[in-house]
Write a protein that holds these residues in place. Structure first.
Motif, mmCIF file in Angstrom:
data_model
loop_
_atom_site.group_PDB
_atom_site.id
_atom_site.type_symbol
_atom_site.label_atom_id
_atom_site.label_comp_id
_atom_site.label_asym_id
_atom_site.label_seq_id
_atom_site.Cartn_x
_atom_site.Cartn_y
_atom_site.Cartn_z
ATOM 1 N N ALA A 97 0.820 -1.218 0.000
ATOM 2 C CA ALA A 97 0.000 0.000 0.000
ATOM 3 C C ALA A 97 0.849 1.262 0.000
ATOM 4 C CB ALA A 97 -0.926 -0.005 1.214
ATOM 5 N N ARG A 98 0.405 2.251 -0.789
ATOM 6 C CA ARG A 98 1.138 3.524 -0.888
ATOM 7 C C ARG A 98 0.272 4.727 -0.532
ATOM 8 N NH1 ARG A 98 6.100 2.770 -2.946
ATOM 9 N NH2 ARG A 98 6.514 0.804 -4.022
ATOM 10 N N ASN A 99 -0.952 4.497 -0.101
ATOM 11 C CA ASN A 99 -1.795 5.588 0.384
ATOM 12 C C ASN A 99 -2.840 4.993 1.325
ATOM 13 O OD1 ASN A 99 -4.146 4.731 -1.246
ATOM 14 N ND2 ASN A 99 -2.948 5.478 -2.982
ATOM 15 N N THR A 100 -3.610 5.857 1.947
ATOM 16 C CA THR A 100 -4.553 5.384 2.963
ATOM 17 C C THR A 100 -5.609 4.457 2.384
ATOM 18 O OG1 THR A 100 -4.213 7.465 4.152
ATOM 19 C CG2 THR A 100 -6.086 6.131 4.830
ATOM 20 N N GLY A 101 -6.088 4.778 1.191
ATOM 21 C CA GLY A 101 -7.075 3.914 0.556
ATOM 22 C C GLY A 101 -6.534 2.517 0.322
ATOM 23 N N GLU A 102 -5.305 2.440 -0.174
ATOM 24 C CA GLU A 102 -4.690 1.131 -0.394
ATOM 25 C C GLU A 102 -4.417 0.424 0.929
ATOM 26 O OE1 GLU A 102 -1.294 1.623 -2.927
ATOM 27 O OE2 GLU A 102 -2.524 1.903 -4.738
ATOM 28 N N ASN A 103 -4.042 1.173 1.969
ATOM 29 C CA ASN A 103 -3.888 0.559 3.292
ATOM 30 C C ASN A 103 -5.128 -0.242 3.666
ATOM 31 O OD1 ASN A 103 -2.179 3.476 4.593
ATOM 32 N ND2 ASN A 103 -1.270 1.503 4.103
ATOM 33 N N ILE A 104 -6.285 0.367 3.450
ATOM 34 C CA ILE A 104 -7.539 -0.288 3.839
ATOM 35 C C ILE A 104 -7.873 -1.432 2.883
ATOM 36 C CG2 ILE A 104 -9.998 0.043 4.254
ATOM 37 C CD1 ILE A 104 -8.063 1.468 6.251
ATOM 38 N N LYS A 105 -7.859 -1.161 1.591
ATOM 39 C CA LYS A 105 -8.249 -2.188 0.612
ATOM 40 C C LYS A 105 -7.326 -3.401 0.668
ATOM 41 C CE LYS A 105 -8.335 0.725 -2.886
ATOM 42 N NZ LYS A 105 -8.496 1.275 -4.257
ATOM 43 N N PHE A 106 -6.040 -3.162 0.719
ATOM 44 C CA PHE A 106 -5.090 -4.269 0.682
ATOM 45 C C PHE A 106 -5.095 -5.046 2.003
ATOM 46 C CE2 PHE A 106 -2.159 -1.993 -2.625
ATOM 47 C CZ PHE A 106 -3.187 -2.043 -3.550
#
Length: 218
Positions: A97-106
């Motif tokens: 993950a490289r941003n907050t959205g990816e933190n959550i999705k991944f």
């Protein structure tokens, strides 16, 4: 020289960015990657308090963490947790993950792949990212109850820990801008922003605390 008004405005943003949740036991705790190893320390503290049976650390690297965390934020967080006594079986790593959205999705994908049943999540972030993490998670992972947490500290303590007051204020301003513009882009749920917080944000923008702003009108 930072003016008295700018300090007051920065504290107003700091207070707003923290949502004031009381940590409680959740299905899992997710530590959002950053330059701040304090996120890992707080995750471990909450794990030891029985607030979550499993930790997920999420994050790749960024320009600000590449030198300090060359193996990736999540990997360094995991290593820190193991040093502090958390068993490896209680830690999952999401390294992309490289941003907050990816933190959550991944992180969600990692947990699904591991077969972990999730009804609630303890989100652990930097203090000024609590609200952003919460609003993003609510948008991207509906049906889950989220509790935001961070290292308990005051604005002055955080500035002392970073040793760069101007940068900290820039980060507070950038985080607030995202809370204003990201809901329209579908990245997070909308959060009510009180007038005094908006006014403080606008004053700080006019005073040049803009290095973390997106390329749009503040």
């Amino acid at each position: 020289m930072i003016s008295t008004q700018a300090w007051a405005d920065a504290r107003r943003l700091w207070d707003y960015h923290q949502v004031g949740h009381t940590p409680r036991p959740c299905s899992v705790a997710i530590g959002l990657g950053s330059h701040d190893l304090g996120v890992a320390d707080t995750a471990v503290d909450l794990y030891k308090q029985g607030m979550a049976p499993l930790l997920v650390f999420t994050g790749a690297t960024s320009p600000t963490t590449q030198e300090r965390m060359p193996r990736g934020e999540a990997v360094h967080y995991r290593e820190r947790a193991l040093e502090l006594g958390v068993p490896s079986s209680a830690v999952l790593v999401e390294p992309n993950a490289r941003n907050t959205g990816e933190n959550i999705k991944f992180s969600r994908a990692v947990l699904e792949e591991a077969g972990v049943q999730v009804t609630s999540v303890l989100l652990i972030s930097k203090p000024y990212e609590e609200r952003r993490a919460y609003a993003t998670a609510c948008k991207l992972w509906p049906g889950i109850e989220f509790v935001s947490a961070s290292t308990p500290m005051t604005f002055d303590e955080y500035v002392d820990s970073i040793q760069d007051a101007h940068l900290v204020i820039d980060m507070l301003v950038g985080a607030l801008q995202r809370l204003l513009v990201y809901p329209e882009q579908g990245f997070m749920i909308s959060q009510p922003v009180p007038d005094d917080v908006r006014e403080a944000y606008e004053r700080l923008c006019r005073q040049g605390f803009t290095s973390r702003l997106l390329a749009t009108n503040p």
